[in-house]
Design an enzyme around this catalytic site. Sequence first.
Site, PDB file in Angstrom:
ATOM      1  N   GLY A 118      -9.134 -27.748  -1.600  1.00  0.00           N
ATOM      2  CA  GLY A 118      -8.505 -28.527  -0.595  1.00  0.00           C
ATOM      3  C   GLY A 118      -6.922 -28.715  -0.357  1.00  0.00           C
ATOM      4  O   GLY A 118      -6.239 -29.087   0.483  1.00  0.00           O
ATOM      5  N   GLU A 141     -14.558 -22.494  -3.165  1.00  0.00           N
ATOM      6  CA  GLU A 141     -15.830 -23.278  -2.857  1.00  0.00           C
ATOM      7  C   GLU A 141     -17.038 -22.511  -2.599  1.00  0.00           C
ATOM      8  O   GLU A 141     -18.207 -23.212  -3.117  1.00  0.00           O
ATOM      9  CB  GLU A 141     -15.535 -23.792  -1.243  1.00  0.00           C
ATOM     10  CG  GLU A 141     -14.299 -25.142  -1.299  1.00  0.00           C
ATOM     11  CD  GLU A 141     -13.021 -24.551  -1.325  1.00  0.00           C
ATOM     12  OE1 GLU A 141     -12.180 -25.350  -0.922  1.00  0.00           O
ATOM     13  OE2 GLU A 141     -12.651 -23.422  -1.679  1.00  0.00           O
TER      14      GLU A 141
END
Length: 254
Positions: A118, A141
């Site tokens: 992020g 991820e």
Amino acid sequence: MGRCCIVAAVNEQLVTTETRGAVCIVRLNREAKLNAMSEALCEQLLAALAGDQVRESSVVVLAGSPRAFSAGADLTEFTDDSVDATLRYYRGPGRVWEALPALPQPSIAAISGWAVGGGLELALSADLRVADSTARFALPEVSLGILPSAGGMSRLVRLLGTARAKELILLGQRFDAARALELGVINRLVGEGEAESAALEWAGLLAEQPQAALQVTRELIDRSAEMSLAASLAAERAAQGMLSTAAESYRAPR
């Protein structure tokens, strides 16, 4: 020296804002956790980007700390894995990844240390990215059984094309600042500790530009990727006609 203020927080000051002339520096301030993006940090960053100092600026520089721009979302807070919880998150603190590109003025990410998950997605939401030689990047991820859903996938495809985006997202491997520059993930690579000063240099140049032309052109560049060529050309020409009547245009009476 610019005036400096702290975005109010109940317990911790996780985001600061500082004005230097026409430039507002918004800084992530959770260094002990490598600026991991907790819900509290996200809420404070949303408040900062909506605040007076940002609103009154011509350019925003988003910075972290020497060890990390941001190590990504704080996964310790993700205890509810339901679809409803995910949707609530992106309607709440998760809106932060869309807040920077929604600003009318351009933004520059100044990256040192880790920009992972992020954190990299946040940097990708800026218009320009300057990194120093300590910067390290990754989108891990998929290896965690999820995907980069804060804009990383969508923005990388538009920025790099599908082949490069697949390489970075599916493999999830770390890469350094030199590789980031080669790929086009960042716009400029500078020496250790120089990312923020280089970003401020560019911000100063942007602040000197006629602001109506700068903001309209930035908006059209972003929108053109979603338009047909004919629609993009029509939008360019309509904007040109509008800007030619502005006070800052070369056509304006002197």
